[in-house]
Scaffold this motif. Structure first.
Motif, PDB file in Angstrom:
ATOM      1  N   MET B  18       1.660  26.082 -71.758  1.00  0.00           N
ATOM      2  CA  MET B  18       2.324  26.368 -73.020  1.00  0.00           C
ATOM      3  C   MET B  18       3.621  27.156 -72.795  1.00  0.00           C
ATOM      4  N   VAL B  19       3.538  28.093 -71.869  1.00  0.00           N
ATOM      5  CA  VAL B  19       4.749  28.872 -71.580  1.00  0.00           C
ATOM      6  C   VAL B  19       5.850  27.958 -71.071  1.00  0.00           C
ATOM      7  N   ARG B  20       5.475  27.053 -70.191  1.00  0.00           N
ATOM      8  CA  ARG B  20       6.473  26.120 -69.650  1.00  0.00           C
ATOM      9  C   ARG B  20       7.033  25.246 -70.749  1.00  0.00           C
ATOM     10  N   TRP B  21       6.134  24.765 -71.599  1.00  0.00           N
ATOM     11  CA  TRP B  21       6.581  23.895 -72.692  1.00  0.00           C
ATOM     12  C   TRP B  21       7.570  24.629 -73.594  1.00  0.00           C
ATOM     13  N   ALA B  22       7.200  25.864 -73.902  1.00  0.00           N
ATOM     14  CA  ALA B  22       8.072  26.629 -74.794  1.00  0.00           C
ATOM     15  C   ALA B  22       9.419  26.902 -74.142  1.00  0.00           C
ATOM     16  N   ARG B  23       9.383  27.257 -72.884  1.00  0.00           N
ATOM     17  CA  ARG B  23      10.642  27.545 -72.190  1.00  0.00           C
ATOM     18  C   ARG B  23      11.505  26.302 -72.091  1.00  0.00           C
ATOM     19  N   ARG B  24      10.852  25.205 -71.783  1.00  0.00           N
ATOM     20  CA  ARG B  24      11.592  23.973 -71.560  1.00  0.00           C
ATOM     21  C   ARG B  24      12.335  23.567 -72.832  1.00  0.00           C
ATOM     22  N   ALA B  25      11.686  23.781 -73.962  1.00  0.00           N
ATOM     23  CA  ALA B  25      12.253  23.275 -75.206  1.00  0.00           C
ATOM     24  C   ALA B  25      13.252  24.223 -75.834  1.00  0.00           C
ATOM     25  N   SER B  26      13.475  25.359 -75.245  1.00  0.00           N
ATOM     26  CA  SER B  26      14.423  26.296 -75.876  1.00  0.00           C
ATOM     27  C   SER B  26      15.282  26.992 -74.847  1.00  0.00           C
ATOM     28  N   LEU B 143      18.318  17.562 -68.454  1.00  0.00           N
ATOM     29  CA  LEU B 143      16.974  16.984 -68.485  1.00  0.00           C
ATOM     30  C   LEU B 143      16.265  17.179 -67.147  1.00  0.00           C
ATOM     31  N   THR B 144      17.055  17.081 -66.079  1.00  0.00           N
ATOM     32  CA  THR B 144      16.466  17.354 -64.767  1.00  0.00           C
ATOM     33  C   THR B 144      15.963  18.789 -64.702  1.00  0.00           C
ATOM     34  N   LEU B 145      16.737  19.690 -65.265  1.00  0.00           N
ATOM     35  CA  LEU B 145      16.316  21.097 -65.281  1.00  0.00           C
ATOM     36  C   LEU B 145      15.053  21.262 -66.125  1.00  0.00           C
ATOM     37  N   HIS B 146      15.006  20.567 -67.255  1.00  0.00           N
ATOM     38  CA  HIS B 146      13.815  20.634 -68.101  1.00  0.00           C
ATOM     39  C   HIS B 146      12.579  20.187 -67.313  1.00  0.00           C
ATOM     40  N   GLU B 147      12.752  19.125 -66.572  1.00  0.00           N
ATOM     41  CA  GLU B 147      11.636  18.616 -65.778  1.00  0.00           C
ATOM     42  C   GLU B 147      11.229  19.651 -64.728  1.00  0.00           C
ATOM     43  N   GLN B 148      12.239  20.298 -64.188  1.00  0.00           N
ATOM     44  CA  GLN B 148      11.951  21.314 -63.173  1.00  0.00           C
ATOM     45  C   GLN B 148      11.208  22.494 -63.796  1.00  0.00           C
ATOM     46  N   ILE B 149      11.586  22.864 -65.004  1.00  0.00           N
ATOM     47  CA  ILE B 149      10.900  23.977 -65.667  1.00  0.00           C
ATOM     48  C   ILE B 149       9.471  23.568 -66.006  1.00  0.00           C
ATOM     49  N   ARG B 150       9.310  22.328 -66.450  1.00  0.00           N
ATOM     50  CA  ARG B 150       7.995  21.873 -66.888  1.00  0.00           C
ATOM     51  C   ARG B 150       7.016  21.828 -65.732  1.00  0.00           C
TER      52      ARG B 150
END
Lengths: 454, 185, 164
Positions: B18-26, B143-150
């Motif tokens: 959840m933390v990753r999801w939240a971080r990724r989306a904001s 988007l690559t960064l988002h994937e990396q965060i996720r």
């Protein structure tokens, strides 16, 4: 949990001190009054410009004011409204700006040095990255200087293509200016609109040159490629759309009471002051001086097209805005004439020493292959000499001073960047204004830091 | 408490996800425009490309409120300490995208004035190629960064949080933890 | 070629120049006087000022009587009314190039002179604030001098991963 021990406090203090020491530029910044010479003070407040040019009135620089009544604040280089990495140091008396000093160099790229190692063929790639809102103007300035040294005569189609692209680029540049100016004043919708229209032009640039920005399209001896099929329709659509929407923006901004309140009468500059400072372009025209190199010292085919030079009256923020807004319309007028009168023929000089042969010729002709190889490995030689040519970029006179020693590389390449010179007018415009006006002043001068620092 | 006492549906999952999801989306980027790339970064945030689709249109003016620094443009020797200071002011977790070849490697300006790669100053997560990268490339980088965060670690400490002392020969490069743009995960 | 202004100091050599109405070569002492004379003659705008380092140049065309030195300061003046351009080239010296500042004639040369000082290392006497402008304050050397290397860093591809 007590992370804050005396030790950590000391460590943080040390770190802050070190960071301050590393990011300070010492005497380049704004010093306290008593550490500044009177002449320098006069320059920072613009007092040296009044009257005959050098009459310095001590009252102008308020020398009696003691330092503890004022404060020096730093703005930038990572400030969102300084259009890049401009750093301003302001001396404030309450809310009023007394002295200003721009500290620049945060984007110094060494392009003039790099330009000496590149051949004339590669040179356009280098200069196009200076003023990144009007890359075509940079290339044009450089190529004009090279061609003057070479003494080549351009085919008419190349001239008209250059002119059309330069004007389209001027429109794009002024649109971005309106967008960022709107954002600085809090009109976020203008920001969205300005960039929307710019995309139209960039799409055409991408189609023609292969790149959206930094096109490297104008090259010594002509342009890199002919216009694509059906370009007339594309350009006509761009002209129609932008002209129509310019009227909308005119309505949106010009009649806006808040916008007018923040622009009208703010930061005026007189024609004498502007000329003493070497200011050119829309800022000089806004003071009522009808100086546009396209009209007064025509290059390309600007003497054959019909357009008006827009001038202002008061030299304030609003006039600068109005000049740029109407220049969009005039540029569209020129582009339309280019569409109508575009000559046929070659788009670059048919001189094998300057222009690379067409790709198809390389496969069948040994000579073409040799020329191609020589041109792209060594470049062409330019007769020894020196030249200064200037063109009208969206920000003013863009000059290129070239010294050639007869080799394929420039011996010295110097670019007279309009923003660099125009920036000197900022302290004068700021003086006596509010801090919130400072933002609009920077914006209305329209400095492009890539060009300021090169 | 027995499960049959609950009156609502529920899901179980790991807190980390959840933390990753939240971080990724904001991920909020800092406005750190330097040169040509900054214009393309602004274009990416404007009408045609619309970064808001990724929850990223909130360009924060203060580094204290930002999670992502997009180094958009060439970094000069004079700017380098400032850039590091802005980076230090950002709160953890923070990420860096090096936008454009000048920021990534110095690009065509291999000379005295330009830092040859911003990864000598701050750790870079994603490099976006191009001169300048088109807004599409920037979005791909994001988007690559988002994937990396996720998929990445929730708790991550950067090595060497304090920069080396001034005068000790410049900044020492930190161990790169970057992925190349387009690397399949 | 247009004639020199009536108030021009003696000892100014003139020559034709490309895309310019006249190029004049004053002595270092007469430099400011010449520029002031041009200004009084209607050249109200100083378009450009830059320094050039001629070290290693095979030899340039100068009119008779002008002794070439390593450094040269080039000023381009513009008359809005007459629509003419004039170039003033002054020989600044070899070891420690030094000319007088034009700040008193054209205040707009302030930043340009600072740039010439910063990048080429020419000293301007009488300049109100001769500090570096583009390089950091603690920078050593003047990058646009010919004996200052470009500062190229060799590019290494060793660390790059192989083809995927």
């Amino acid at each position: 949990m007590s992370d804050v021990t005396p030790e950590t406090t000391v460590r943080v203090a040390e770190r802050v001190e070190r960071l301050t020491a590393e990011t300070s530029e010492g005497p380049q910044g704004l010093l306290e009054r008593r550490a500044t010479e009177l002449n320098e003070l006069g320059r920072e407040v613009g007092a040296v410009l009044r009257g005959t040019g050098l009459a310095l009135d001590p009252r102008d620089v308020d020398v009696e004011r003691s330092d503890d009544e004022t404060m020096i604040i730093n703005m930038g280089p990572a400030h969102p409204s300084t259009h890049g990495v401009l750093r301003l140091m302001l001396e404030l008396d309450g809310e009023y700006v007394l002295r200003t000093k721009p500290v620049i160099g945060y984007l110094h790229t060494g392009m003039e040095k790099t330009g000496e190692t590149l051949s004339y063929v590669q040179g356009a790639t280098n200069v196009t990255r200076m003023d990144y809102l009007s890359p075509i103007s940079n290339e044009l300035g450089f190529c004009t200087a090279v061609e003057t040294l070479l003494g080549v005569e351009l085919p008419p189609r190349a001239v008209w293509i250059r002119m059309m692209m330069a004007e389209l680029n001027r429109v794009a540049s002024h649109l971005v200016w309106m967008a960022t100016n709107g954002m600085d004043l809090g009109s976020t919708s203008m920001m969205i609109y300005g960039f929307r229209e710019r995309e139209l032009i960039l799409a055409f640039f991408e189609k023609t040159t292969g790149l959206r920005m930094n096109t490297n399209y104008v090259r010594p001896g002509g342009v890199a490629a002919d216009l694509p099929d059906g370009w007339e329709d594309d350009v006509t659509v761009i002209c129609d759309t932008i002209l129509e929407r310019t009227d909308e923006y005119d309505e949106l901004l010009t009649g806006q009471p808040i916008f007018r309140g923040r622009m009208e009468g703010v930061a005026p500059i007189s024609a004498e002051e502007a000329m003493a400072l070497g200011v050119t372009g829309p800022i000089l025209r806004s003071t009522g001086v009808a100086w546009d190199l396209r009209r007064t010292m025509p290059y390309l085919a600007y003497d054959q097209v019909d357009f008006d030079v827009i001038v202002g009256t008061y030299g304030d923020n609003f006039d600068r805005f109005a000049v740029r807004l109407n220049e969009i319309r005039e540029s569209i007028r020129i582009v339309r004439q280019c569409v109508e009168r575009m000559p046929r023929g070659d788009y670059r000089v048919q001189d094998a020493k300057v222009t690379p042969p067409p790709r198809a010729r390389i496969d069948e002709s040994m000579e073409a292959l040799i020329h191609h190889f020589k041109l792209f490995t060594e470049g062409f030689q330019v007769p020894a000499g020196e030249v200064y040519t200037a063109i009208e970029s969206p920000r003013g006179e863009l000059g290129c001073y070239l010294v050639s020693d007869g080799s394929p590389h420039p011996f010295r390449m110097h670019v007279r960047a309009p923003s660099f010179v125009n920036l000197q007018a900022v302290p004068l415009m700021m003086r006596g204004g509010m801090v919130s006006d400072a933002i609009t002043v920077i914006s209305s001068v329209d400095p492009i830091m890539g060009e300021v620092d090169r | 408490m027995a499960l049959e006492d609950l009156h609502h549906n529920f899901l179980t999952g790991r807190l980390e996800d959840m933390v990753r999801w939240a971080r990724r989306a904001s991920v909020w980027p800092a406005t750190f425009g330097l040169a040509c790339c900054a214009i393309e970064m602004m274009a990416a945030g404007a009408a045609d490309y619309d970064l808001a689709r990724y929850g990223m249109e909130v360009f924060r003016n203060s580094p204290r409120q930002a999670d992502l620094m997009i180094v958009a443009g060439r970094v000069s020797q004079k700017m380098a300490p400032v850039l590091r200071q802005v980076y230090d002011q950002m709160m953890e977790p923070k990420w860096v995208i090096s936008m454009g070849v000048c920021a990534s490697s110095g690009g065509m300006f291999n000379n005295y004035a330009i830092v040859q790669g911003v990864d000598q100053i701050v750790p870079v997560d994603v490099y976006a190629p191009g001169c300048p990268p088109s807004p599409e490339t920037l979005m791909h980088a994001i988007l690559t960064l988002h994937e990396q965060i996720r998929t990445g670690e929730v708790l991550r400490r950067r090595g060497g949080a304090t920069p080396p002392a001034a005068g000790s020969g410049g900044w020492t490069p930190e161990v790169p933890v970057a992925v190349r743009l387009g690397t399949p995960t | 070629m247009i004639p020199l202004p009536p108030t021009a100091p003696p000892g100014v050599a003139c020559a034709d120049a490309l895309a310019c109405d006249v190029a004049c070569f004053p002595t270092p002492d007469g430099y400011v006087d010449l520029v002031r004379a041009w200004r009084e003659d209607g050249f109200e705008l100083c378009a450009d000022l830059c320094g050039v380092d001629y070290l290693g140049h095979p030899g340039r065309d100068l009119p008779e009587g002008v002794v070439a030195t390593r450094f040269e300061v080039v000023v381009n003046l513009l008359s809005l009314e007459r629509r003419q351009r004039v170039r003033v080239r002054v020989q600044a010296g070899d070891r420690e190039p030094r000319v007088a500042s034009l700040f008193g004639v054209y205040p707009g040369t302030e930043a340009m002179e600072r740039e010439a000082f910063d990048l080429v290392g020419i000293l301007f006497d009488g300049h109100p604030d001769l500090t570096r402008i583009l390089m950091p304050e603690d920078w050593e050397g003047h990058p646009l001098r010919k004996d200052y290397a470009v500062g190229r860093v060799p590019v290494q591809f060793k660390e790059a991963p192989g083809p995927r």
